[in-house]
Design an enzyme around this catalytic site. Sequence first.
Site, PDB file in Angstrom:
ATOM      1  N   SER A   1      11.621   7.148   1.868  1.00 22.75           N
ATOM      2  CA  SER A   1      11.310   6.391   0.656  1.00 22.75           C
ATOM      3  C   SER A   1      10.402   7.148  -0.297  1.00 22.75           C
ATOM      4  O   SER A   1       9.539   7.924   0.135  1.00 22.75           O
ATOM      5  CB  SER A   1      10.620   5.076   1.030  1.00 22.75           C
ATOM      6  OG  SER A   1      11.452   4.269   1.817  1.00 22.75           O
TER       7      SER A   1
ATOM      8  N   HIS B   1       8.876  -2.750   2.211  1.00 18.55           N
ATOM      9  CA  HIS B   1       9.232  -2.436   3.601  1.00 18.55           C
ATOM     10  C   HIS B   1       8.238  -3.015   4.603  1.00 18.55           C
ATOM     11  O   HIS B   1       8.638  -3.475   5.686  1.00 18.55           O
ATOM     12  CB  HIS B   1       9.369  -0.922   3.780  1.00 18.55           C
ATOM     13  CG  HIS B   1      10.560  -0.349   3.079  1.00 18.55           C
ATOM     14  ND1 HIS B   1      11.847  -0.658   3.447  1.00 18.55           N
ATOM     15  CD2 HIS B   1      10.672   0.493   2.014  1.00 18.55           C
ATOM     16  CE1 HIS B   1      12.706  -0.034   2.658  1.00 18.55           C
ATOM     17  NE2 HIS B   1      12.014   0.665   1.781  1.00 18.55           N
TER      18      HIS B   1
END
Length: 473
Positions: A323, A412
Site C-alpha cells: 500500500s 486497512h
Amino acid sequence: MSSAQAPGTLTHLRRKTVVGILRTWRDLKGTARLAITGEVRPSLPKEDMDHLRRQMQQCLNSKGGEITARLQTVELGKTYLSLTESGRTRFLQMLAEDFDLDRAKLAKRIDALRAAGDKTDPAKLENDLREALIAPRSTILRQFNALPDGFKFLVDMRADLMPLIGKDPALKGLEYDLKTILSAWFDIGLLDLVEITWNSPAAVLEKLIAYEAVHKVRSWEDLKNRLDADRRVYAFFHNKMPTEPLIFVHVALVSGLSDNVQSILDEFSPVVNVKEADTAIFYSISNAQKGLAGISFGNFLIKRVVDRLTRELKRIKHFSTLSPVPGFRSWLDPLLAKGDESVFQVKELKELKAIGKTDNAAKNLLQLLEGDWYKDAKTAEKLKPVLLRLCAHYLLNEKKKQTPLDPVAHFHLNNGARLERINWLGDTSAKAMKQAAGLMVNYYYDLDEIDNNHEDYATEGRIAASRTVRALV
C-alpha cells in the site's frame, strides 16, 4: 484506497454516461401531457429559474398518475444533464434551498406531540412528525430511483455536489439526503463480486483504466499484464448499475510478501506459476464512483476476495497489501519547512546537518526530498533509517482523535489488518516520491486475528503492528 482519477478520461466517461442515460430516457413512452412548456438554457440564467422551479414543483404535485410523474421526473433529469457546470451549481442550490424542510410545519408537529393528552392517538402524531421530517427535495430525488439509470444519475449528481459543500454550507442538507437515499441501497447482499478478465466487455476494461487511482494504467498492454495468469482483478457491481464497477482491487499472486510495486507492474517480468504462489498481494484498491464516497463497502470487498481465493487456490495462505502512504509527506513537509528539529533523534540531527547546505537538519531534509536524492546510493543509505522511523511514527502515533492521519492506514487497520512492514523505496514513481518519499507498507490480513484486531482498533484505537515496525520507533 484512493479516489483520485484522471480528469480527461473521466470527463470522456461522464459524457458517455450522460448520452446513455438520455438515450434510455428518450425511449420511455407515455401518453401524459406535461403542463410546463419552454426550456432552460445550459447556463441556467436568472430568467430561467422560475421555469426550473415550476418543473421541480410539478414533480411534487403530479396529478396525472404514475406515468405522468415518471415523465416529469425524466424532464427534470434531462434539464439537469443539459446544464453546464455553473448551471448545475444553480440547479443544486435551488433544490437545496427552495425545497428544504418546512421548519414552521415541523415545529407545529413537535409542539402537537409534546402537548398530546392521554386521549390523543400518539401513533398518528408520530407519523405526522416523520412526514414533516422529509424534505420535499428528498421526495423529488427518490423518484429517480424508479427510472432506468436513475440510480447512476443520483450517484453522479452527488459527485457534482460534494466539491461545492465547502463553498456553500446550504448544500449540506441536500448532500445528506442524497447519501441517505444511496446508502439504503448498499446492503452487502445486493453487491455482486465479479472477476474482471481480458475477456470482459471492452466498456468495463475502459472503466478499469479510467478509474484506476493508485497506479495509473499506462496502456492496453499494461492492463493486459495486470490481468495475466498470476494476477486477478475483482470488482463489486450493483444490480442498479450493472455496467459500472463500484470499487475494484488488483491482486498479485506471488511467493512471500512483495516489497516493490515496480516489480509487480513490470510488463516484462516472468509470469509466476500460480501453483507455487503462497501469497495474495492486494496492490491497488480504487473507488470507481466519486458519488459513493463515504458509503463503505471496501471492507466487504477484501473479505469476499480472500474467501474466494481461499476456496479456489488452496496454496494461498497469506494475504497482504502493498500500500501507498499518501499522507506521509503532507504531515512531514510542513514540519520540515518550519525548521522543526524536534522530530529527529540526536544522531539524526548530526547526520542531516553534515549532508545538507544549512545548519538546520529539518530544512536540509526537505531540500533533499525535493530532489532526486534516492538516485544517489550514499545519500539514500543515510536517509533510510531517518525516513523509516519517521514513517513508523506517523503511522503509529499521528492521529486525529483515535484515527490515524493516513487514510489508507485507517482503511486497512479498521478492516482488521496488521501493520506488518514498511518497505524502503517500494515505489519510486514521481507520485509516490512526492507523497511518501517512495515508502510503501504491507498490511497483513491474518485470518485468525482479523476480528480481534478490528475490535481493538474500533473500540480503543489500538493499532495492530508487528515487532519489526514497532522497533523502528
